[in-house]
Scaffold this active site. Sequence first.
Site, PDB file in Angstrom:
ATOM      1  CE  LYS A  11      14.394 -82.959 -17.936  1.00 32.66           C
ATOM      2  NZ  LYS A  11      12.745 -82.976 -18.313  1.00 32.66           N
ATOM      3  CE1 TYR A  51      14.396 -85.676 -23.478  1.00 39.30           C
ATOM      4  CE2 TYR A  51      13.621 -83.214 -23.792  1.00 39.30           C
ATOM      5  CZ  TYR A  51      13.979 -83.833 -22.763  1.00 39.30           C
ATOM      6  OH  TYR A  51      14.123 -83.497 -21.925  1.00 39.30           O
ATOM      7  CG  PHE A  59       5.215 -85.818 -24.946  1.00 36.40           C
ATOM      8  CD1 PHE A  59       6.205 -85.366 -24.700  1.00 36.40           C
ATOM      9  CD2 PHE A  59       4.309 -87.099 -24.363  1.00 36.40           C
ATOM     10  CE1 PHE A  59       6.834 -86.626 -24.289  1.00 36.40           C
ATOM     11  CE2 PHE A  59       5.232 -87.925 -24.634  1.00 36.40           C
ATOM     12  CZ  PHE A  59       6.945 -88.118 -23.950  1.00 36.40           C
ATOM     13  NE  ARG A  87      16.074 -93.590 -15.194  1.00 37.00           N
ATOM     14  CZ  ARG A  87      15.382 -92.652 -17.286  1.00 37.00           C
ATOM     15  NH1 ARG A  87      15.663 -92.050 -17.661  1.00 37.00           N
ATOM     16  NH2 ARG A  87      14.510 -92.966 -17.015  1.00 37.00           N
ATOM     17  CB  THR A  93       9.183 -89.070 -15.589  1.00 39.66           C
ATOM     18  OG1 THR A  93       9.775 -90.360 -16.313  1.00 39.66           O
ATOM     19  CG2 THR A  93       8.473 -88.754 -16.955  1.00 39.66           C
ATOM     20  NE  ARG A 104      13.093 -86.361 -13.276  1.00 44.22           N
ATOM     21  CZ  ARG A 104      12.769 -87.256 -14.128  1.00 44.22           C
ATOM     22  NH1 ARG A 104      12.361 -88.563 -14.048  1.00 44.22           N
ATOM     23  NH2 ARG A 104      13.070 -86.843 -14.899  1.00 44.22           N
ATOM     24  CG  ASN A 118      10.877 -84.160 -15.797  1.00 44.01           C
ATOM     25  OD1 ASN A 118      11.091 -83.777 -15.654  1.00 44.01           O
ATOM     26  ND2 ASN A 118      10.075 -85.416 -15.908  1.00 44.01           N
ATOM     27  CG  HIS A 121      18.314 -86.118 -19.163  1.00 43.87           C
ATOM     28  ND1 HIS A 121      17.286 -87.240 -19.510  1.00 43.87           N
ATOM     29  CD2 HIS A 121      19.344 -86.326 -19.714  1.00 43.87           C
ATOM     30  CE1 HIS A 121      18.060 -87.888 -20.408  1.00 43.87           C
ATOM     31  NE2 HIS A 121      18.832 -87.573 -20.782  1.00 43.87           N
ATOM     32  CD  GLU A 132      21.127 -89.112 -23.871  1.00 46.29           C
ATOM     33  OE1 GLU A 132      21.207 -88.954 -22.338  1.00 46.29           O
ATOM     34  OE2 GLU A 132      19.856 -89.036 -23.073  1.00 46.29           O
TER      35      GLU A 132
HETATM   36  P1  IDP Z   1      12.721 -89.918 -18.612  1.00 50.00           P
HETATM   37  O1  IDP Z   1      13.014 -87.805 -18.797  1.00 50.00           O
HETATM   38  O2  IDP Z   1      12.144 -89.514 -16.807  1.00 50.00           O
HETATM   39  O3  IDP Z   1      13.827 -90.387 -18.221  1.00 50.00           O
HETATM   40  P2  IDP Z   1      11.432 -89.642 -20.960  1.00 50.00           P
HETATM   41  O4  IDP Z   1      10.279 -90.994 -21.168  1.00 50.00           O
HETATM   42  O5  IDP Z   1      12.521 -89.736 -21.054  1.00 50.00           O
HETATM   43  O6  IDP Z   1      11.849 -89.536 -19.434  1.00 50.00           O
HETATM   44  O7  IDP Z   1      10.737 -88.541 -21.363  1.00 50.00           O
HETATM   45  C1  IDP Z   1      11.246 -87.437 -21.498  1.00 50.00           C
HETATM   46  C2  IDP Z   1      10.671 -85.981 -20.555  1.00 50.00           C
HETATM   47  O8  IDP Z   1       9.455 -85.866 -21.369  1.00 50.00           O
HETATM   48  C3  IDP Z   1      10.074 -86.202 -19.239  1.00 50.00           C
HETATM   49  O9  IDP Z   1      11.342 -85.525 -18.425  1.00 50.00           O
HETATM   50  C4  IDP Z   1       9.544 -85.470 -19.595  1.00 50.00           C
HETATM   51  O10 IDP Z   1       9.704 -83.923 -18.677  1.00 50.00           O
HETATM   52  C5  IDP Z   1       8.681 -85.140 -20.693  1.00 50.00           C
HETATM   53  N1  IDP Z   1       7.349 -86.250 -20.256  1.00 50.00           N
HETATM   54  C6  IDP Z   1       7.355 -87.685 -20.796  1.00 50.00           C
HETATM   55  N2  IDP Z   1       6.242 -88.599 -20.490  1.00 50.00           N
HETATM   56  C7  IDP Z   1       5.246 -86.973 -20.367  1.00 50.00           C
HETATM   57  C8  IDP Z   1       3.315 -87.063 -20.550  1.00 50.00           C
HETATM   58  O11 IDP Z   1       3.492 -88.051 -20.918  1.00 50.00           O
HETATM   59  N3  IDP Z   1       3.435 -85.797 -20.739  1.00 50.00           N
HETATM   60  C9  IDP Z   1       3.559 -84.648 -20.958  1.00 50.00           C
HETATM   61  N4  IDP Z   1       4.931 -85.091 -20.832  1.00 50.00           N
HETATM   62  C10 IDP Z   1       5.873 -86.186 -20.803  1.00 50.00           C
END
Ligand code: IDP
Length: 141
Positions: A11, A51, A59, A87, A93, A104, A118, A121, A132
């Site tokens: 990212k 997304y 968010f 993963r 996350t 992370r 973070n 992805h 994707e």
């Molecule tokens: P992942 O990247 O660990 O698979 P996802 O649930 O797919 O997590 O969320 C995509 C991205 O959105 C996360 O990596 C993070 O950057 C952001 N994100 C996810 N949940 C939240 C939240 O509750 N608050 C703020 N940002 C979030």
Amino acid sequence: MTAQRTLVLLKPDAVQRGLRGEIIRRLETKGYDIVALAQRTATAEELAAHYAEHEGKPFYPGLVEYMGAGPLVAIVAEGESVIPGFRSLAGATNPTEAAPGTIRGDLAREWDLPVIQNLVHGSDSEESAAREISIWFPELG
Ligand code: IDP
């Protein structure tokens, strides 16, 4: 078992912080192969497609802004069970909850921003990976 392919994004915070090499080193040291790699600034269309499942969440606007704020690196990685394997390398996350030893957990923390930054992805299923990969590398889709 058969080899899988997964879509990894380094990212914009990973690029901006100079962590591309560190993250790719972990991916390669684990034994995964890099099939394709490209750096570019994501378009609004790519981010909306990538997304789509998060559209409408609080968010989401911050997520799209963060992901489009600068160049990112898209990677297709290949290897046995690479989808769950990457993963595991990435960690949870939320970087505060991500275990030490993970990308992370070791390299990210919560910043004072509405979106969680973070670093990486990784696709979460074979279906997501196929979808994707076709977004970021249509020639491989
Ligand atoms: P992942 O990247 O660990 O698979 P996802 O649930 O797919 O997590 O969320 C995509 C991205 O959105 C996360 O990596 C993070 O950057 C952001 N994100 C996810 N949940 C939240 C939240 O509750 N608050 C703020 N940002 C979030």
